[in-house]
Design an enzyme around this catalytic site. Structure first.
Site, PDB file in Angstrom:
ATOM      1  N   ASP A 145     -46.831  -5.092  59.333  1.00  0.00           N
ATOM      2  CA  ASP A 145     -47.755  -4.432  60.262  1.00  0.00           C
ATOM      3  C   ASP A 145     -49.124  -4.264  59.608  1.00  0.00           C
ATOM      4  O   ASP A 145     -50.159  -4.479  60.236  1.00  0.00           O
ATOM      5  CB  ASP A 145     -47.236  -3.040  60.675  1.00  0.00           C
ATOM      6  CG  ASP A 145     -46.530  -3.068  62.019  1.00  0.00           C
ATOM      7  OD1 ASP A 145     -45.991  -4.132  62.386  1.00  0.00           O
ATOM      8  OD2 ASP A 145     -46.503  -2.018  62.695  1.00  0.00           O
TER       9      ASP A 145
ATOM     10  N   ASP B 239     -41.044  -4.582  57.035  1.00  0.00           N
ATOM     11  CA  ASP B 239     -41.442  -3.988  58.320  1.00  0.00           C
ATOM     12  C   ASP B 239     -42.819  -3.353  58.172  1.00  0.00           C
ATOM     13  O   ASP B 239     -43.723  -3.582  58.990  1.00  0.00           O
ATOM     14  CB  ASP B 239     -40.401  -2.937  58.734  1.00  0.00           C
ATOM     15  CG  ASP B 239     -40.786  -2.248  60.034  1.00  0.00           C
ATOM     16  OD1 ASP B 239     -41.173  -2.953  60.978  1.00  0.00           O
ATOM     17  OD2 ASP B 239     -40.702  -1.008  60.093  1.00  0.00           O
TER      18      ASP B 239
ATOM     19  N   ASP C   2     -45.693  -0.069  46.694  1.00  0.00           N
ATOM     20  CA  ASP C   2     -46.873   0.800  46.878  1.00  0.00           C
ATOM     21  C   ASP C   2     -48.142   0.067  46.456  1.00  0.00           C
ATOM     22  O   ASP C   2     -49.167   0.102  47.135  1.00  0.00           O
ATOM     23  CB  ASP C   2     -46.703   2.139  46.130  1.00  0.00           C
ATOM     24  CG  ASP C   2     -46.212   1.995  44.697  1.00  0.00           C
ATOM     25  OD1 ASP C   2     -45.800   0.880  44.294  1.00  0.00           O
ATOM     26  OD2 ASP C   2     -46.244   3.002  43.960  1.00  0.00           O
TER      27      ASP C   2
HETATM   28  C1  IPM Z   1     -40.414  -5.023  64.069  1.00  0.00           C
HETATM   29  C2  IPM Z   1     -40.147  -3.728  64.798  1.00  0.00           C
HETATM   30  C3  IPM Z   1     -38.648  -3.459  64.781  1.00  0.00           C
HETATM   31  C4  IPM Z   1     -38.235  -3.304  63.340  1.00  0.00           C
HETATM   32  C5  IPM Z   1     -38.188  -2.260  65.633  1.00  0.00           C
HETATM   33  C6  IPM Z   1     -38.634  -2.418  67.074  1.00  0.00           C
HETATM   34  C7  IPM Z   1     -36.713  -2.046  65.556  1.00  0.00           C
HETATM   35  O1  IPM Z   1     -40.883  -2.690  64.226  1.00  0.00           O
HETATM   36  O2  IPM Z   1     -39.920  -6.065  64.523  1.00  0.00           O
HETATM   37  O3  IPM Z   1     -41.102  -4.973  63.055  1.00  0.00           O
HETATM   38  O4  IPM Z   1     -38.318  -2.200  62.770  1.00  0.00           O
HETATM   39  O5  IPM Z   1     -37.822  -4.288  62.739  1.00  0.00           O
HETATM   40 MG    MG Z   2     -42.174  -3.297  62.690  1.00  0.00          MG
END
Ligand code: IPM
Ligand code: MG
Length: 364
Positions: free
Chosen positions: A251, A247, A223
């Site tokens: 992002d 993940d 967090d």
């Molecule tokens: C990523 C994507 C994948 C993940 C999905 C599409 C399964 O979000 O490569 O980060 O969660 O790993």
């Molecule tokens: Mg992802």
């Protein structure tokens, strides 16, 4: 001759892959490119997102170049048939446990970030995400009737978060070695104040650190890491974390560079065989319009040449060609701003090819 499995997938996948392949061909590297369907496209043509023929091709190749998978229209399919299962299946079957996700803020795109330019100018961090363990793959998982908890007798769903010592050790080694090649700072992200898996993660990372005394290690709860990434992203160098946290954080890190359309990624096994894909998704909303940014896929091809095919010079040629098209002011819609030239997916690919071939002429 080195064999590359080319898997364009869904949405904008085919458009951006066409440009990456154009760039690879311009380098005259004597690569054998074998194409196959994957994701929703493969489901349509053969009833499964990762058909046996596609998996076999990927297993026999020296590297996999992957576009993107997914489309809302498959959301109602049972989970095992959804496009995402293709990428998860490839990661598992090929043992691609080490995922490299660089988050770089290109000088020309500083203003495209949602953060203030001074917070992101010159940003260059590397997120290393463990990719074959954790709650993504942990068994058991499923649905059942609860026998205990807050609502006995109710329908419930459950997943299992788990990590074994060797899984943590190997990703920790990868991360310390990567940090060694950069600014020698590693942040391990966990939730050790709550989770058993995270406590083991932290203990093992500390043990492995003894073999890398030249690397400075710190630990951060996930967090707080999410907060620090938007507060002072440049404080990070290399971040290592588990599958689920990685993940989410990758992002976040990609987005704050303003260049998600430009960020490549590599997923490697223990022998540097790898799958290379753009950090962005299949963007079905803009598919077929010819406006997607092919640079992340082109740079993924460069990463492939460097990590899996031992062709660092060819990789460098792609990277400097990308720098050159940005310097020329060429931009796809996602990174366009006043005063730059808006180009299509294909025009961007052509410009990269031109930059490569022009440099070649000057050199020879
Ligand atoms: C990523 C994507 C994948 C993940 C999905 C599409 C399964 O979000 O490569 O980060 O969660 O790993
Ligand atoms: Mg992802």
């Amino acid at each position: 001759m080195k064999k590359i499995a080319v898997l364009p997938g869904d949405g904008i996948g085919p458009e951006i892959m066409a440009e990456a392949v154009k760039v690879l061909n311009a380098l005259d590297l004597s690569l054998q490119l074998d194409w196959a369907d994957v994701g929703g496209k493969a489901y349509e043509t053969s009833g499964h997102p990762l058909p046996p023929a596609t998996l076999k091709l990927a297993q026999e190749a020296d590297a996999v170049l992957f576009g993107a998978v997914g489309d809302w229209k498959y959301d109602k399919l049972e989970r095992s048939l959804r496009p995402e299962q293709a990428i998860l299946g490839l990661r598992k079957a090929l043992g691609l446990f080490a995922n490299f996700r660089p988050a770089i803020c290109y000088e020309q795109l500083t203003h495209a970030s949602s953060l203030k330019p001074e917070l992101v100018a010159g940003l260059d961090i590397l997120i290393i995400r463990e990719l074959t363990g954790d709650i993504y793959f942990g068994q058991p998982r499923g649905r059942r009737t609860a026998v205990d908890g807050h609502f006995p007798g109710a329908e419930e769903a459950f997943d299992t978060m788990r990590y074994s010592r060797p899984e943590i050790e190997r990703i920790a080694h990868v991360a310390f070695q990567a940090a060694r090649k950069r600014n020698k700072r590693l942040t391990s992200v966990d939730k050790a104040n709550v989770l058993e898996t995270s406590q083991l993660w932290k203990d093992v990372v500390i043990e492995v650190h003894a073999q890398y005394p030249d690397v400075e290690l710190d630990h951060m709860y996930v967090d707080n890491a999410a907060m620090q990434l938007v507060k002072a992203p440049k404080k990070f160098d290399v971040v290592v974390t588990g599958n689920m946290f990685g993940d989410i954080l990758s992002d976040e890190a990609a987005m704050l560079t303003g260049s998600i359309g430009m960020l490549p990624s590599a997923s490697l096994d223990a022998n540097n065989k790898g799958l290379y894909e753009p950090s962005h998704g299949s963007a079905p909303d803009i598919a077929g319009k010819g406006i997607a940014n092919p640079l992340a896929t082109i740079l993924s091809a460069a990463m492939m040449l460097k990590f899996s095919l031992n062709l660092p010079d060819a990789a460098a040629r792609i990277e400097s060609a990308v720098q050159s098209v940005l310097a020329q002011g060429l931009r796809t819609a996602d990174i366009w701003s006043e005063g730059t030239t808006k180009v299509s997916t294909r025009e961007m690919g052509d410009a990269v090819v031109k930059a490569i071939t022009t440099t070649k002429t000057i050199k020879s």
